[in-house]
Design a protein around this motif. Sequence first.
Motif, PDB file in Angstrom:
ATOM      1  N   ALA A 189      46.497  38.321  33.972  1.00  0.00           N
ATOM      2  CA  ALA A 189      46.873  38.877  35.277  1.00  0.00           C
ATOM      3  C   ALA A 189      45.701  38.703  36.230  1.00  0.00           C
ATOM      4  O   ALA A 189      44.561  38.995  35.883  1.00  0.00           O
ATOM      5  CB  ALA A 189      47.251  40.348  35.163  1.00  0.00           C
ATOM      6  N   SER A 190      45.979  38.214  37.412  1.00  0.00           N
ATOM      7  CA  SER A 190      44.948  38.063  38.436  1.00  0.00           C
ATOM      8  C   SER A 190      45.543  38.441  39.780  1.00  0.00           C
ATOM      9  O   SER A 190      46.712  38.172  40.051  1.00  0.00           O
ATOM     10  CB  SER A 190      44.406  36.632  38.472  1.00  0.00           C
ATOM     11  OG  SER A 190      45.437  35.724  38.820  1.00  0.00           O
ATOM     12  N   VAL A 191      44.710  39.079  40.614  1.00  0.00           N
ATOM     13  CA  VAL A 191      45.152  39.531  41.934  1.00  0.00           C
ATOM     14  C   VAL A 191      44.116  39.084  42.954  1.00  0.00           C
ATOM     15  O   VAL A 191      42.906  39.276  42.751  1.00  0.00           O
ATOM     16  CB  VAL A 191      45.324  41.062  41.982  1.00  0.00           C
ATOM     17  CG1 VAL A 191      45.843  41.490  43.351  1.00  0.00           C
ATOM     18  CG2 VAL A 191      46.265  41.544  40.891  1.00  0.00           C
ATOM     19  N   SER A 192      44.571  38.491  44.046  1.00  0.00           N
ATOM     20  CA  SER A 192      43.680  38.021  45.104  1.00  0.00           C
ATOM     21  C   SER A 192      43.668  39.009  46.259  1.00  0.00           C
ATOM     22  O   SER A 192      44.721  39.339  46.814  1.00  0.00           O
ATOM     23  CB  SER A 192      44.121  36.642  45.608  1.00  0.00           C
ATOM     24  OG  SER A 192      43.415  36.286  46.787  1.00  0.00           O
ATOM     25  N   TYR A 193      42.473  39.494  46.616  1.00  0.00           N
ATOM     26  CA  TYR A 193      42.370  40.403  47.757  1.00  0.00           C
ATOM     27  C   TYR A 193      42.580  39.657  49.072  1.00  0.00           C
ATOM     28  O   TYR A 193      43.110  40.195  50.033  1.00  0.00           O
ATOM     29  CB  TYR A 193      40.997  41.083  47.754  1.00  0.00           C
ATOM     30  CG  TYR A 193      40.794  42.063  48.894  1.00  0.00           C
ATOM     31  CD1 TYR A 193      41.679  43.115  49.085  1.00  0.00           C
ATOM     32  CD2 TYR A 193      39.716  41.945  49.766  1.00  0.00           C
ATOM     33  CE1 TYR A 193      41.494  44.018  50.119  1.00  0.00           C
ATOM     34  CE2 TYR A 193      39.526  42.840  50.798  1.00  0.00           C
ATOM     35  CZ  TYR A 193      40.416  43.883  50.971  1.00  0.00           C
ATOM     36  OH  TYR A 193      40.242  44.772  51.998  1.00  0.00           O
ATOM     37  N   ALA A 194      42.158  38.387  49.103  1.00  0.00           N
ATOM     38  CA  ALA A 194      42.262  37.602  50.342  1.00  0.00           C
ATOM     39  C   ALA A 194      43.717  37.360  50.726  1.00  0.00           C
ATOM     40  O   ALA A 194      44.077  37.418  51.904  1.00  0.00           O
ATOM     41  CB  ALA A 194      41.524  36.278  50.188  1.00  0.00           C
ATOM     42  N   THR A 195      44.564  37.065  49.732  1.00  0.00           N
ATOM     43  CA  THR A 195      45.958  36.710  50.028  1.00  0.00           C
ATOM     44  C   THR A 195      46.956  37.771  49.601  1.00  0.00           C
ATOM     45  O   THR A 195      48.103  37.746  50.039  1.00  0.00           O
ATOM     46  CB  THR A 195      46.338  35.395  49.336  1.00  0.00           C
ATOM     47  OG1 THR A 195      46.247  35.572  47.908  1.00  0.00           O
ATOM     48  CG2 THR A 195      45.384  34.281  49.750  1.00  0.00           C
ATOM     49  N   GLY A 196      46.552  38.707  48.733  1.00  0.00           N
ATOM     50  CA  GLY A 196      47.481  39.711  48.231  1.00  0.00           C
ATOM     51  C   GLY A 196      48.429  39.191  47.176  1.00  0.00           C
ATOM     52  O   GLY A 196      49.407  39.859  46.838  1.00  0.00           O
ATOM     53  N   ARG A 197      48.140  38.007  46.614  1.00  0.00           N
ATOM     54  CA  ARG A 197      49.037  37.429  45.626  1.00  0.00           C
ATOM     55  C   ARG A 197      48.584  37.782  44.215  1.00  0.00           C
ATOM     56  O   ARG A 197      47.386  37.749  43.909  1.00  0.00           O
ATOM     57  CB  ARG A 197      49.096  35.912  45.785  1.00  0.00           C
ATOM     58  CG  ARG A 197      49.726  35.477  47.097  1.00  0.00           C
ATOM     59  CD  ARG A 197      49.803  33.967  47.210  1.00  0.00           C
ATOM     60  NE  ARG A 197      50.421  33.568  48.467  1.00  0.00           N
ATOM     61  CZ  ARG A 197      50.644  32.312  48.812  1.00  0.00           C
ATOM     62  NH1 ARG A 197      50.281  31.337  48.000  1.00  0.00           N
ATOM     63  NH2 ARG A 197      51.216  32.025  49.965  1.00  0.00           N
ATOM     64  N   ALA A 198      49.567  38.092  43.388  1.00  0.00           N
ATOM     65  CA  ALA A 198      49.307  38.410  41.982  1.00  0.00           C
ATOM     66  C   ALA A 198      50.006  37.380  41.106  1.00  0.00           C
ATOM     67  O   ALA A 198      51.184  37.073  41.320  1.00  0.00           O
ATOM     68  CB  ALA A 198      49.809  39.808  41.647  1.00  0.00           C
ATOM     69  N   THR A 199      49.271  36.844  40.143  1.00  0.00           N
ATOM     70  CA  THR A 199      49.830  35.905  39.172  1.00  0.00           C
ATOM     71  C   THR A 199      49.869  36.600  37.819  1.00  0.00           C
ATOM     72  O   THR A 199      48.835  37.076  37.331  1.00  0.00           O
ATOM     73  CB  THR A 199      48.986  34.631  39.090  1.00  0.00           C
ATOM     74  OG1 THR A 199      48.946  34.018  40.388  1.00  0.00           O
ATOM     75  CG2 THR A 199      49.590  33.645  38.096  1.00  0.00           C
TER      76      THR A 199
END
Length: 780
Positions: free
Chosen positions: A124-134
């Motif tokens: 699980a990974s979450v990007s603060y810049a884009t708000g996208r979670a994989t």
Amino acid sequence: MTLPLPITPNRDSTVASVASPVRDVARCPHCGTPVEGSDDEYCCGGCRLAATIIRDAGLDRYYREREEFAPRPQPLPGGWDTIPVTIHPDGTAEARLMVDGFRCASCVWLTENLLQRAPGVAEASVSYATGRATLRWYPEKTDLGSLAGRIAALGYHPRLLGEESAPDRGLVLRLGVATFAALNIMLMSVAVYAGWITPMAPRFLALFQWASLVLATPVVLWCAEPFYRGAIQGLRHGALHMDLPIAMAVVVLYVHGLVATLGTGEPYFDSLTMLVALLLAGRMLESRGRRRAAEAATSLAATMPATARRATGDRVETVPADQLEPGDIIEIGAGEQVPADGVVVAGEGLVAMALVTGEADPIPLSVGRQVVGGTFLESGAITVRVEAVGAETVVSGMAEELRTAAERPVRPSSGDRIAPWFTAATITVATATFMGWWWVADVNQALTTAVAVLVVACPCALALSRPLASAAGLGAAARRGLLLRSADALLELNAVDTVAFDKTGTVTHGAFEVIEAKAEVLRIAAGLERFSHHPIARAIIAETIARGIPLPRGEEVAETSGVGITGLVDGRRWWLRAGESGEVLLCGDDGPVGSIRLGDIVREDSLDAVRGLERLGKSVTLLSGDHRRVGQRIGVEAGIDDVVAPLGPAGKADWIASQQAAGHHVLFGGDGLNDGPALARADVGVAMGTGAASSVLVADGVISVASIGPVVAGFHAALAARRAIRVNVIRSILYNISAVAAAAVGLINPLVAAVLMPLSSGMVIWESARVERRVVRALR
């Protein structure tokens, strides 16, 4: 809460009797909402659950390091188990989500770590810049709905990340190679041309020419391949495509350059590679404009649940929804989705029909009432006899209408109409020039002059006029919140004379909001509704928090479907009951003591947007599935005189068809699944980005902000783009007529033609760049 039949309020009653004693005020430890009580008092069960999840996962440091309070948890909509996911060879499933509500880096850290520690999660990974979670997980241990629920439990808002239309990687690579080659060849060409003034040593001249040949070869053989393909396909179908003179110019220039490199003369590889690079850039810009609205489109599968509870005799079994048959009896509880169309045979409740009708008000259900698959049962419990499943349901039927209506032909542009004539004229003049100079001079002079004609004709100036101006218009509209799917949709706005908007969720916010209530009445009602998930309860709590009123604690709270809610606040018993339309009564032992008016509120800038459309000469109409009285009220507040209500999904599409039959071009804006047929039927359909996935899928454009104001900006962008295209086409035609004539009589050699070619393209780029400035001036 659920609302029964109206009770006539006592209009002489006051709220003096509901005054509360002074209590200590604290803040909810999770979201910071003011509450009456101690510092460890949570405002709702959602915040208590979120805190428990965080502590059980060993992530308590989040509360010490966060910069702001977390958002207040809200119920997670259903349907997640039906979302298509990617299955990898190792058996794991993968999906990508967009998560809204992050307030600081600690929010991202918390969400990512909580997901990573969830059972069954592989990655699980979450990007603060884009708000996208994989997310990657093992399907036998968990599912997407459970993971989305963990995110929502923290107070953040997971939503589907639509299937994005990825850019053509081959086109991107071709453009990169062509640009690299063109820039380097131009640098070497500058040195060669400077050598005419100060003689250059032959060995350096040969070095630069051979290096240019090496760089130009992949441009000709690979980068220009799309133009060869377009030219060949056009010839196969008996059409003179714009790619034909481009392909001929590329081949002739390369052969001429190869001969010049082996012998004597100027190879003009700089003109060749720049021509290819500019044309590929034009195609890239147009391709980019076509992808702008693609992210919001998602599968209709999410609107239907994957399973159903089927009653067979005395047993109730959970079965896949696609195995239901007409005549089956299914049971549906509060908070569940209806898996098929049918009729209620037992029970009662409130069903949220916004997905289908577009209206925010829940509809009461009782025996004999019809229900539609994909809707949510807000409260109560019902037993339904299935009447339609699968492709026969209302949702599936509407989806099929959308798919059929979306296959609309694209109108040819002015450049498309001119292209065959331009192609034929260019080839004819180049051939005649070659033959004429061969007869009066020699083959070398004939080839040089014919090459000058092909180069100076510059088909790229004409070919780039529409995509560049359209891309500028698409960008101007997108920067103001309107993401149009294609250049055709943008330019079609110029023909629109009638604008129709859906009411709920488009002109209005599309959800219950408190319109009027006294503070103490609101406080008591919030104490009763504090742990309820009903839409009315959420509206009351939201208004209480917005006013900064600390939430009291209700005790002995009981919620009864079809009756209302009752409980103790400040040691006294209170009841919430339905009053007149859009009104909730707070009742004590002596009867009603106050009321709360609820309704849908017009978006703040709807009035300005309507006035802006009217200044552009557009006729504006409000289409609503609600009662005409409600529609008229919203119309007055939004400044819309023409209100048509009530209209169902088919009625909206029929109204648009009648306007088109009368000779009007219609833009329709909507947000719900019920608006899909109307969006598809309109000449230009614009969907709210927060609306139903199917409406986004079929629409020509998407509004990315909570406003209809971007529609006005879209019209101005379309006007500016049309003007730029017309100016570009006229300039290109005048340039080509004069330049080709001069080249044909020998006044322009290939070198001068190579200089004029990018200049003509530069005029197109300059005019297209003015689109943004024109839009800015128009919106001042």
